[in-house]
Design a protein around this motif. Sequence first.
Motif, PDB file in Angstrom:
ATOM      1  N   MET A   1      14.520   9.954  14.905  1.00  7.93           N
ATOM      2  CA  MET A   1      13.752   9.630  13.608  1.00  7.93           C
ATOM      3  C   MET A   1      13.666   8.083  13.797  1.00  7.93           C
ATOM      4  SD  MET A   1      13.304  10.882  10.959  1.00  7.93           S
ATOM      5  CE  MET A   1      13.718  11.468   9.450  1.00  7.93           C
ATOM      6  N   ALA A   2      14.340   7.424  14.643  1.00  8.38           N
ATOM      7  CA  ALA A   2      13.911   5.800  14.705  1.00  8.38           C
ATOM      8  C   ALA A   2      12.531   5.510  15.176  1.00  8.38           C
ATOM      9  CB  ALA A   2      14.852   5.165  15.543  1.00  8.38           C
ATOM     10  N   SER A   3      12.085   6.448  16.273  1.00  5.60           N
ATOM     11  CA  SER A   3      10.631   6.357  16.862  1.00  5.60           C
ATOM     12  C   SER A   3       9.612   6.598  15.440  1.00  5.60           C
ATOM     13  CB  SER A   3      10.648   7.254  17.744  1.00  5.60           C
ATOM     14  OG  SER A   3      10.661   8.647  17.444  1.00  5.60           O
ATOM     15  N   LEU A   4       9.962   7.267  14.704  1.00  5.98           N
ATOM     16  CA  LEU A   4       8.867   7.567  13.511  1.00  5.98           C
ATOM     17  C   LEU A   4       8.761   5.989  12.673  1.00  5.98           C
ATOM     18  CD1 LEU A   4       7.198   9.360  11.557  1.00  5.98           C
ATOM     19  CD2 LEU A   4       9.297   9.741  10.270  1.00  5.98           C
ATOM     20  N   PHE A   5       9.937   5.411  12.356  1.00  6.33           N
ATOM     21  CA  PHE A   5       9.699   4.385  11.677  1.00  6.33           C
ATOM     22  C   PHE A   5       9.154   3.205  12.666  1.00  6.33           C
ATOM     23  CE2 PHE A   5      13.557   6.109   9.587  1.00  6.33           C
ATOM     24  CZ  PHE A   5      12.824   6.340   8.457  1.00  6.33           C
ATOM     25  N   VAL A   6       9.467   3.242  13.809  1.00  6.94           N
ATOM     26  CA  VAL A   6       8.540   2.243  14.629  1.00  6.94           C
ATOM     27  C   VAL A   6       7.109   2.559  14.560  1.00  6.94           C
ATOM     28  CG1 VAL A   6       8.197   1.567  17.042  1.00  6.94           C
ATOM     29  CG2 VAL A   6      10.622   1.842  16.291  1.00  6.94           C
ATOM     30  N   PHE A   7       6.718   3.733  14.755  1.00  6.57           N
ATOM     31  CA  PHE A   7       5.315   4.126  14.730  1.00  6.57           C
ATOM     32  C   PHE A   7       4.636   3.891  13.289  1.00  6.57           C
ATOM     33  CE2 PHE A   7       2.096   7.240  13.054  1.00  6.57           C
ATOM     34  CZ  PHE A   7       1.257   7.067  14.078  1.00  6.57           C
ATOM     35  N   LEU A   8       5.292   3.910  12.361  1.00  4.80           N
ATOM     36  CA  LEU A   8       4.681   3.455  10.859  1.00  4.80           C
ATOM     37  C   LEU A   8       4.837   1.977  10.876  1.00  4.80           C
ATOM     38  CD1 LEU A   8       6.204   6.337   8.520  1.00  4.80           C
ATOM     39  CD2 LEU A   8       4.053   6.274   9.588  1.00  4.80           C
ATOM     40  N   ALA A   9       5.616   1.283  11.393  1.00  3.03           N
ATOM     41  CA  ALA A   9       5.637  -0.006  11.312  1.00  3.03           C
ATOM     42  C   ALA A   9       4.437  -0.704  12.112  1.00  3.03           C
ATOM     43  CB  ALA A   9       6.945  -0.551  11.433  1.00  3.03           C
ATOM     44  N   HIS A  10       4.162  -0.179  13.344  1.00  4.97           N
ATOM     45  CA  HIS A  10       3.257  -0.812  14.167  1.00  4.97           C
ATOM     46  C   HIS A  10       1.713  -0.766  13.422  1.00  4.97           C
ATOM     47  CE1 HIS A  10       0.932  -1.553  17.778  1.00  4.97           C
ATOM     48  NE2 HIS A  10       2.155  -2.136  18.379  1.00  4.97           N
TER      49      HIS A  10
ATOM     50  N   HIS B   1      -5.227   7.841   6.756  1.00  7.43           N
ATOM     51  CA  HIS B   1      -4.353   8.747   6.079  1.00  7.43           C
ATOM     52  C   HIS B   1      -2.781   8.231   5.986  1.00  7.43           C
ATOM     53  CE1 HIS B   1      -3.464  12.961   5.467  1.00  7.43           C
ATOM     54  NE2 HIS B   1      -2.342  12.834   6.263  1.00  7.43           N
ATOM     55  N   THR B   2      -2.471   7.773   7.111  1.00  8.09           N
ATOM     56  CA  THR B   2      -0.803   7.201   7.190  1.00  8.09           C
ATOM     57  C   THR B   2      -0.959   5.943   6.343  1.00  8.09           C
ATOM     58  OG1 THR B   2      -0.992   7.746   9.715  1.00  8.09           O
ATOM     59  CG2 THR B   2       0.706   6.164   8.678  1.00  8.09           C
ATOM     60  N   ALA B   3      -1.960   5.078   6.445  1.00  5.65           N
ATOM     61  CA  ALA B   3      -1.750   3.890   5.787  1.00  5.65           C
ATOM     62  C   ALA B   3      -1.598   4.154   3.944  1.00  5.65           C
ATOM     63  CB  ALA B   3      -3.078   3.039   5.705  1.00  5.65           C
ATOM     64  N   HIS B   4      -2.406   5.307   3.425  1.00  5.63           N
ATOM     65  CA  HIS B   4      -2.566   5.774   2.199  1.00  5.63           C
ATOM     66  C   HIS B   4      -1.199   6.474   2.004  1.00  5.63           C
ATOM     67  CE1 HIS B   4      -7.305   5.424   1.852  1.00  5.63           C
ATOM     68  NE2 HIS B   4      -6.671   4.062   1.780  1.00  5.63           N
ATOM     69  N   GLY B   5      -0.596   7.015   2.755  1.00  3.39           N
ATOM     70  CA  GLY B   5       0.985   7.630   2.620  1.00  3.39           C
ATOM     71  C   GLY B   5       1.714   6.583   2.528  1.00  3.39           C
ATOM     72  N   GLU B   6       2.015   5.532   3.095  1.00  7.05           N
ATOM     73  CA  GLU B   6       2.784   4.467   2.977  1.00  7.05           C
ATOM     74  C   GLU B   6       2.455   3.715   1.755  1.00  7.05           C
ATOM     75  OE1 GLU B   6       3.649   1.968   6.507  1.00  7.05           O
ATOM     76  OE2 GLU B   6       2.990   3.515   7.609  1.00  7.05           O
ATOM     77  N   ILE B   7       1.351   3.477   1.281  1.00 12.44           N
ATOM     78  CA  ILE B   7       0.739   2.898   0.007  1.00 12.44           C
ATOM     79  C   ILE B   7       1.558   3.814  -1.104  1.00 12.44           C
ATOM     80  CG2 ILE B   7      -0.828   2.224  -1.393  1.00 12.44           C
ATOM     81  CD1 ILE B   7      -2.079   1.350   1.094  1.00 12.44           C
ATOM     82  N   GLN B   8       1.375   4.894  -1.026  1.00 16.35           N
ATOM     83  CA  GLN B   8       1.855   5.837  -2.169  1.00 16.35           C
ATOM     84  C   GLN B   8       3.058   5.772  -2.369  1.00 16.35           C
ATOM     85  OE1 GLN B   8       2.065  10.202  -1.721  1.00 16.35           O
ATOM     86  NE2 GLN B   8       0.993  10.567  -3.922  1.00 16.35           N
TER      87      GLN B   8
ATOM     88  N   SER C   1      -2.592  -8.397   8.005  1.00 13.68           N
ATOM     89  CA  SER C   1      -1.239  -7.859   8.120  1.00 13.68           C
ATOM     90  C   SER C   1      -1.578  -6.237   7.612  1.00 13.68           C
ATOM     91  CB  SER C   1      -0.298  -8.656   7.330  1.00 13.68           C
ATOM     92  OG  SER C   1      -0.394  -8.639   6.074  1.00 13.68           O
ATOM     93  N   HIS C   2      -0.098  -5.820   7.662  1.00 15.21           N
ATOM     94  CA  HIS C   2       0.020  -4.381   7.249  1.00 15.21           C
ATOM     95  C   HIS C   2      -0.593  -4.083   5.821  1.00 15.21           C
ATOM     96  CE1 HIS C   2       2.067  -0.641   6.333  1.00 15.21           C
ATOM     97  NE2 HIS C   2       2.388  -0.440   7.802  1.00 15.21           N
ATOM     98  N   PRO C   3      -0.888  -2.855   5.634  1.00 10.73           N
ATOM     99  CA  PRO C   3      -1.594  -2.695   4.277  1.00 10.73           C
ATOM    100  C   PRO C   3      -0.515  -2.548   3.234  1.00 10.73           C
ATOM    101  CG  PRO C   3      -2.330  -1.091   5.909  1.00 10.73           C
ATOM    102  CD  PRO C   3      -1.390  -1.828   6.491  1.00 10.73           C
ATOM    103  N   VAL C   4       0.634  -2.214   3.369  1.00  8.00           N
ATOM    104  CA  VAL C   4       1.584  -2.660   2.208  1.00  8.00           C
ATOM    105  C   VAL C   4       1.806  -3.852   1.943  1.00  8.00           C
ATOM    106  CG1 VAL C   4       3.954  -2.022   1.332  1.00  8.00           C
ATOM    107  CG2 VAL C   4       2.659  -0.189   2.733  1.00  8.00           C
ATOM    108  N   ASN C   5       1.824  -4.828   2.957  1.00  9.34           N
ATOM    109  CA  ASN C   5       2.316  -6.055   2.981  1.00  9.34           C
ATOM    110  C   ASN C   5       1.067  -6.850   2.158  1.00  9.34           C
ATOM    111  OD1 ASN C   5       4.474  -5.913   4.369  1.00  9.34           O
ATOM    112  ND2 ASN C   5       3.885  -6.620   6.205  1.00  9.34           N
ATOM    113  N   VAL C   6      -0.086  -6.209   2.593  1.00  8.96           N
ATOM    114  CA  VAL C   6      -1.251  -6.910   1.722  1.00  8.96           C
ATOM    115  C   VAL C   6      -1.230  -6.462   0.283  1.00  8.96           C
ATOM    116  CG1 VAL C   6      -3.829  -6.988   1.640  1.00  8.96           C
ATOM    117  CG2 VAL C   6      -2.725  -6.986   3.874  1.00  8.96           C
ATOM    118  N   LEU C   7      -1.058  -5.244  -0.095  1.00  5.30           N
ATOM    119  CA  LEU C   7      -0.979  -4.694  -1.448  1.00  5.30           C
ATOM    120  C   LEU C   7       0.163  -5.357  -1.923  1.00  5.30           C
ATOM    121  CD1 LEU C   7      -1.770  -3.061  -3.661  1.00  5.30           C
ATOM    122  CD2 LEU C   7      -0.082  -1.086  -2.643  1.00  5.30           C
ATOM    123  N   GLU C   8       1.306  -5.701  -1.648  1.00  6.61           N
ATOM    124  CA  GLU C   8       2.303  -6.290  -2.221  1.00  6.61           C
ATOM    125  C   GLU C   8       1.887  -7.862  -2.731  1.00  6.61           C
ATOM    126  OE1 GLU C   8       7.089  -6.700  -1.859  1.00  6.61           O
ATOM    127  OE2 GLU C   8       6.078  -6.684   0.150  1.00  6.61           O
TER     128      GLU C   8
END
Length: 169
Positions: free
Chosen positions: A1-10, A17-24, A132-139
């Motif tokens: 499970m930790a590798s999934l978080f590393v993937f999403l954070a990179h 698709h992934t960015a919009h999932g994290e933003i949602q 920077s990461h889309p969620v950081n930009v949005l925030e």
Amino acid sequence: MASLFVFLAHRSLLDQHTAHGEIQTWLRNQGGCRDVRYAPSSIRRHEVCATVDPEILLGEPYPSETADLRVEFEFPDDAGYDHYEIQWVDGERNYSFGWHQDETHPDLGKCHFQIDHRDETVARNPAVFHDSHPVNVLEQRLSLVPSILELVTWKNDRPALSRWPPEEM
């Protein structure tokens, strides 16, 4: 499970698709955001939309009962940076404002801020470029909404900017 978080954070491994999932997910966890959804559909995630209770999200009075937030990120192969639009839409007053990081107005740089009223752009100014990461930009962009609202003035039922501080926006 930790590798999934590393993937999403990179950030370099993100796609739309992934960015919009994290933003949602991020928006669903923000007080004041409801009806967080993909447009046009959950399969074709071109943007993330949310209905916002501005007084809850911003923590201060707002003239309209609700607003909409529209967020779109793209990762064009032929561009040197991510593209996005983050747009605050006030349907009651028929205007919106937001940040557009793209190649549409090279005279303003890689990123610009604009205000639209009805079907017309009434102001467009250079804005700070964020890589920077889309969620950081949005925030970061959402944290500026109260400052923007202080700068928007209304004359003859039309929005305008009282001034523009490019070093902040």
